[in-house]
Design an enzyme around this catalytic site. Structure first.
Site, PDB file in Angstrom:
ATOM      1  N   GLU A  41       0.675  -0.976  -0.097  1.00 11.34           N
ATOM      2  CA  GLU A  41      -0.012  -0.038   0.063  1.00 11.34           C
ATOM      3  C   GLU A  41       0.880   1.226  -0.044  1.00 11.34           C
ATOM      4  OE1 GLU A  41      -3.691   1.780   2.748  1.00 11.34           O
ATOM      5  OE2 GLU A  41      -2.432  -0.012   3.546  1.00 11.34           O
ATOM      6  N   LYS A 107      -9.156   2.561  -2.907  1.00 12.19           N
ATOM      7  CA  LYS A 107      -9.595   1.905  -1.625  1.00 12.19           C
ATOM      8  C   LYS A 107     -11.041   2.423  -1.276  1.00 12.19           C
ATOM      9  CE  LYS A 107      -7.454   1.325   2.963  1.00 12.19           C
ATOM     10  NZ  LYS A 107      -6.192   1.780   3.857  1.00 12.19           N
ATOM     11  N   CYS A 143      -5.742  -3.046   2.171  1.00 15.37           N
ATOM     12  CA  CYS A 143      -5.478  -3.086   3.440  1.00 15.37           C
ATOM     13  C   CYS A 143      -6.810  -3.004   4.114  1.00 15.37           C
ATOM     14  CB  CYS A 143      -4.655  -2.059   4.170  1.00 15.37           C
ATOM     15  SG  CYS A 143      -3.920  -2.064   5.572  1.00 15.37           S
TER      16      CYS A 143
END
Length: 573
Positions: A41, A107, A143
């Protein structure tokens, strides 16, 4: 399919350096025959870049670096974390193939708890996405996306993805690696898909990223695992067809799959070639370290990276002969090498021969430079300078604190003269209750054990000393003392550490109140006293240097309590 998980140690803001690390990893993965390589990330910028993300030129530089990285992604597909500047700013994953950025996933779930503050910087992504690689459908997550059950990974699997990839920067806390694996294994079994979790590794200010990248098959079994606390290229052969075959035998997801397909964005189909028969899916399986070895390794990595990434080649610390400075010295030597560590013994008239002798022996055993700077003379000078002002007042804590401040001044003088980083030696138990001297033993550049409770300090020294005689045994058996007055002991001022550490854990890490703590069998008088000390010491903690986070709630960016604060626990005096 052969995939590669590039567990790299990035540096926040070092966009050019990170670019070279990423390109090196892509080349290594390609040479290993991987069709797909994952990078962590925000790998382009390092994690977390914090308010650098508010600078347009920073975001532009990251975008230019990503373009150059994509040019190097030929004969392989790479998923690279970066901050995307579009209509807003997104925490994104670039899909790089055929020498260009082909698509971007944004994300969806932005963490905003604990040490995370992503809502301050990013807009949420619109929805789940998949791409095809050599006929295999692959879902992308970043994540936090995978920490919350449901979308995007569930919908990506329902849309046909038999491989879900997650690029992550997951900060370390004690035991988190095992919890991560169990969580991802459950996701894999629930969605009947193989999961690849590519983690960041390295230290960044107070945070440690422990790596431990891994791959789970569709039944939730870990089939490949990278070691923790070190850079590593994890190569794993996966069998997406096994997940597809398993889904044929489980019809429960078919109705949901029909409803969800239109909601999942398709990011294109790519051909790399090199697909091969998999005799036995999997890769290397690094053995997870035991608890104390894991914690100690985190402290070593955090110290090494803080010094290295901030340009320090040498560190200095005050070595008292006590357990705390012993642990810091051990960690410093293991992180940087004995030749890069200076220990300073600064005896006062109250220092015992035992502690001073042990300090000298420890430094000799470790092979560090040892300086001796007695402080009796400066103590007398301060007494003479302040004698008239203090006349009529008995000696008290003021004179004790002056000793610590003299030592702090000496260490900072060495730092200024030689460019050394001062390591402080206070532990979490002391910091919690303010059992330290502001501008004294708290003065320095990096607090190695600021999040390590006192009893754990003893355990870690025991762990490190188990296979050698480097630590004099008396250090671990002598009653702890600040040695600022005759016959002083910590338990003259504080409850026993067996009680103190339990109260601190309850208050700081679990947010428990007085009644709950007493219900756990802790003495009411000790509970009331410790809560009061914790409240009073907040102003001190705000002025302490950064240090390594290892518990679920560390002081600093992890726990935010106002200094000016009149709330007191109900029932407390």
């Amino acid at each position: 399919m052969r995939i590669a998980l590039a567990q790299i140690d990035t540096v926040v803001g070092d966009i050019a350096g990170n670019e070279q690390r990423i390109l090196g990893a892509v080349g290594e993965a390609r040479a290993a025959g991987a069709q797909l390589v994952l990078l962590p990330e925000l790998a382009v910028t390092g994690y977390p870049p914090e308010d650098l993300l508010l600078k347009e030129h920073f975001l532009a530089a990251a975008g230019e670096a990503l373009r150059r990285i994509a040019e190097g992604c030929t004969e392989i597909v790479a998923v690279v974390g970066f901050p995307e500047r579009s209509d807003d700013v997104y925490n994104a994953a670039a899909l790089c193939a055929d020498g260009a950025v082909q698509a971007v996933y944004r994300k969806m779930h932005l963490p905003n708890y604990g040490v995370f503050d992503e809502i301050r910087y990013f807009q949420t992504g619109p929805g789940p996405a998949i791409f095809e690689l050599d006929g295999v459908k692959v879902g992308i997550t970043i994540c936090e996306d995978i920490w919350r059950p449901g979308t995007p990974e569930t919908e990506e699997a329902l849309a046909g993805a038999t491989l879900i990839v997650n690029i992550s920067a997951s900060p370390y806390t004690i035991g988190k690696a095992g919890r991560r694996e169990r969580m991802v294994a459950q996701r894999a079994a629930d969605t009947v898909a193989t999961y690849a979790f590519c983690a960041l590794v390295g230290g960044q200010d107070e945070l440690i990223f422990d790596g431990g990248s891994f791959v789970c098959d569709h039944e939730g079994s870990v089939i490949a695992r990278a070691p923790q606390f070190t850079e590593h290229m994890l190569i794993c052969d996966v069998d997406p067809q096994a997940a597809a075959s398993a889904r044929l035998r489980d019809t429960r997801q078919r109705p949901a799959a029909r409803r969800v397909r239109e909601k999942v964005e398709h990011l294109g189909a790519y051909t790399v070639g090199g697909a091969h028969e998999v005799e036995q899916p999997g890769g290397t399986l690094a053995e997870p370290p035991a608890r104390l070895a894991e914690i100690y390794a985190a402290l070593v990595l955090g110290t090494k990276d803080y010094a290295r990434k901030n340009g320090f080649a040498h560190v200095v610390l005050g070595l008292s002969g006590g357990i705390d400075s012993t642990l810091v010295a051990l960690v410093a030597v293991d992180a940087l090498g004995a030749e890069s560590v200076t220990c300073v013994v600064m005896p006062s008239p109250y220092s015992s021969e035992g502690t001073q002798g042990d300090a000298r022996t420890l430094a000799a055993n470790l092979g560090t430079q040892l300086l001796e700077l007695p402080i009796a003379g400066p103590m007398e000078a301060y007494a003479g300078l302040l004698g008239g002002v203090f006349e009529g007042h008995d000696p008290d804590l003021t004179e004790e604190n002056l000793q610590a401040r003299i030592r702090g001044n000496l260490l900072m003088a060495l730092s200024n003269k030689f460019g050394w980083l001062v390591l402080t030696t206070g532990n979490k138990s002391e910091m919690s209750v303010g059992y330290s001297t502001l501008y004294g033993d708290s003065a320095g550049g990096f607090a190695v054990i600021k999040d390590v409770p006192k009893l754990l300090v003893y355990e870690l020294v025991g762990h490190r000393a188990a296979d050698s005689d480097v630590v004099p045994p008396e250090i671990a058996t002598r009653p702890p003392s600040a040695e600022l007055r005759p016959d002083q002991r910590d338990d003259d001022s504080l409850p026993p550490y067996e009680v103190l550490d339990r109260i601190i854990e309850g208050v700081i890490e679990e947010d428990l109140g007085r009644t709950q703590l007493i219900a756990r069998g802790l003495p009411a008088a000790d509970v009331d006293r410790v809560i009061r000390l914790i409240d009073l010491a907040e102003y001190k903690r705000r002025q302490n240097p950064p240090g390594i986070k290892i518990t679920s709630r560390a002081f600093g960016r992890d726990r935010r309590v106002p200094i000016t604060n009149r709330f007191r626990d109900a029932g407390a005096p």
